[in-house]
Scaffold this active site. Structure first.
Site, mmCIF file in Angstrom:
data_model
loop_
_atom_site.group_PDB
_atom_site.id
_atom_site.type_symbol
_atom_site.label_atom_id
_atom_site.label_comp_id
_atom_site.label_asym_id
_atom_site.label_seq_id
_atom_site.Cartn_x
_atom_site.Cartn_y
_atom_site.Cartn_z
ATOM 1 N N HIS A 135 0.964 -1.277 0.025
ATOM 2 C CA HIS A 135 0.045 0.138 0.029
ATOM 3 C C HIS A 135 0.803 1.212 0.041
ATOM 4 O O HIS A 135 2.242 1.138 0.109
ATOM 5 C CB HIS A 135 -0.946 -0.037 1.201
ATOM 6 N N HIS B 250 1.073 3.973 2.142
ATOM 7 C CA HIS B 250 1.451 4.577 3.304
ATOM 8 C C HIS B 250 3.081 4.801 3.169
ATOM 9 O O HIS B 250 3.805 4.025 2.675
ATOM 10 C CB HIS B 250 1.474 3.907 4.514
ATOM 11 N N ASP C 219 5.603 4.786 5.002
ATOM 12 C CA ASP C 219 6.556 3.721 5.668
ATOM 13 C C ASP C 219 6.676 2.661 4.846
ATOM 14 O O ASP C 219 7.486 1.616 5.330
ATOM 15 C CB ASP C 219 6.067 3.786 7.339
ATOM 16 N N HIS C 220 5.962 2.231 3.773
ATOM 17 C CA HIS C 220 6.007 1.204 2.692
ATOM 18 C C HIS C 220 6.496 1.568 1.595
ATOM 19 O O HIS C 220 6.729 0.740 0.830
ATOM 20 C CB HIS C 220 4.683 0.540 2.761
ATOM 21 N N HIS D 239 -7.713 -1.761 6.249
ATOM 22 C CA HIS D 239 -6.781 -0.871 6.785
ATOM 23 C C HIS D 239 -7.263 0.776 6.913
ATOM 24 O O HIS D 239 -7.798 0.955 7.715
ATOM 25 C CB HIS D 239 -5.170 -0.809 6.075
ATOM 26 N N ASP E 103 -0.540 -3.999 6.011
ATOM 27 C CA ASP E 103 -1.214 -3.635 6.991
ATOM 28 C C ASP E 103 -2.644 -3.771 6.785
ATOM 29 O O ASP E 103 -3.342 -3.419 6.236
ATOM 30 C CB ASP E 103 -0.796 -2.062 6.973
ATOM 31 N N HIS F 175 6.514 -4.658 11.503
ATOM 32 C CA HIS F 175 5.932 -3.695 11.570
ATOM 33 C C HIS F 175 5.822 -3.209 13.243
ATOM 34 O O HIS F 175 4.726 -3.178 13.696
ATOM 35 C CB HIS F 175 4.684 -3.602 10.980
HETATM 36 ZN ZN LIG Z 1 -0.273 1.287 6.675
#
Ligand SMILES: [Zn+2]
Length: 303
Positions: free
Chosen positions: A62, A64, A66-67, A167, A191, A250
């Site tokens: 996805h 976000h 942080d990914h 999510h 996530d 995570h």
């Molecule tokens: Zn996420």
């Protein structure tokens, strides 16, 4: 021949020198695939002695940050060093991946000035030719496949299935991935809150890599538990899917507070009887040893 999983980043958006943003490297039979590319993933990749050019495919769960925040530097280095030789990066992700790619590397994208200079300036041309480049230098152009319902992404000896998770809809969409190879199967839970689609996708996998964003318990805000998984959520999913091994990733900074990893291991073990690994950056895990029967090939979508 074996299949290995290397955890490049096991953290969250919280700044951490110990844990980079989400990213996982899978290697088998000369193939190298990357799942997610969070902040710090590029640096961690170099620490494994691998290079961006070793990787043929990037799967994004996805968007976000942080990914996916290192997608830019990862692809720019891959493109620059290849000097026009080798295949373009294949990128698979949810809706929005193509737009992000265009806005990073397109003619009007974030790196347009850099790409224009590197493709046209005489000094850059000299470097390009020294690296083996010939002819007109093309801009980076990752080949993007956006997931659609029913898509089965076929590699040469492997395939990837995906399922939509629970999510942060409708703002972004999160995908869990199941990678099946002749050497083993690994599922990346992405996530998500626990859900039956993840349990189904993970069924009988050798390894489930899943988020452990918080410690389940009465103090967890329901808004959080409705969109993410804690340690018991991961363990119950692993049990219900009957996976062989659970890898927790995570991990929020609180997981590294004294006593919490011990609590995670003990309580998760009460729910899932297989091996449980609390992830650390740069940890390499054997997915499975030995060759399995070749996967059957019912192609829904070949690339
Ligand atoms: Zn996420």
């Amino acid at each position: 021949m074996s299949m290995t999983l290397t955890l490049l980043g096991t953290g969250t958006p919280a700044p951490s020198a110990r844990r980079a943003g989400s990213s996982y490297l899978v290697r088998f039979d000369g193939r190298t695939l990357l799942f997610d590319c969070g902040p710090g993933a590029y640096s961690r990749l170099l620490q494994t002695q691998a290079l961006p050019g070793d990787i043929s495919h990037l799967f994004l769960t996805h968007l976000h940050y942080d990914h996916c925040a290192d997608y830019g530097v990862f692809e720019l280095v891959r493109w620059d060093q290849a000097a026009g030789n080798g295949a373009e990066l294949e990128v698979v992700g949810p809706g929005g991946t193509r737009q992000m790619t265009e806005r990073l590397f397109g003619a009007d994208g974030a790196f347009a000035a850099d790409i224009a200079a590197r493709t046209r300036h005489p000094a850059s041309r000299e470097i390009f030719e020294r690296r083996g480049g010939r002819g007109v230098r093309r801009a980076p152009a990752p080949r993007v496949t956006e997931w659609e319902d029913g898509l089965v992404y076929e590699g040469d000896t492997w395939r990837v299935r995906a399922a939509p998770m629970v999510h942060c809809e409708p703002y972004l969409h999160s995908l869990a991935y199941r990678l099946e190879t002749p050497f083993g199967t690994v599922v990346f839970g992405a996530d998500t809150a626990p859900n039956s689609r993840l349990t189904g996708l993970a069924r009988n996998a050798d390894v489930l890599v899943h988020m452990c964003h918080f410690l389940n318990g009465p103090g967890v805000d329901p808004r959080m538990s409705a969109s993410c998984s804690g340690h018991l959520d991961a363990a119950v999913t692993a049990r219900e899917a009957d996976v062989r091994k659970l890898v927790l990733v995570h991990l929020a900074p609180e997981m590294d507070a004294p006593g919490n990893q011990e609590r995670v291991r003990m309580e998760a073990a009460a729910a899932f009887s297989g091996p449980i690994i609390v992830g650390e950056d740069l940890l390499t895990i054997a997915v499975a040893d030995g060759k399995r029967p070749a996967i059957s090939r019912r192609t829904a979508h070949q690339r």
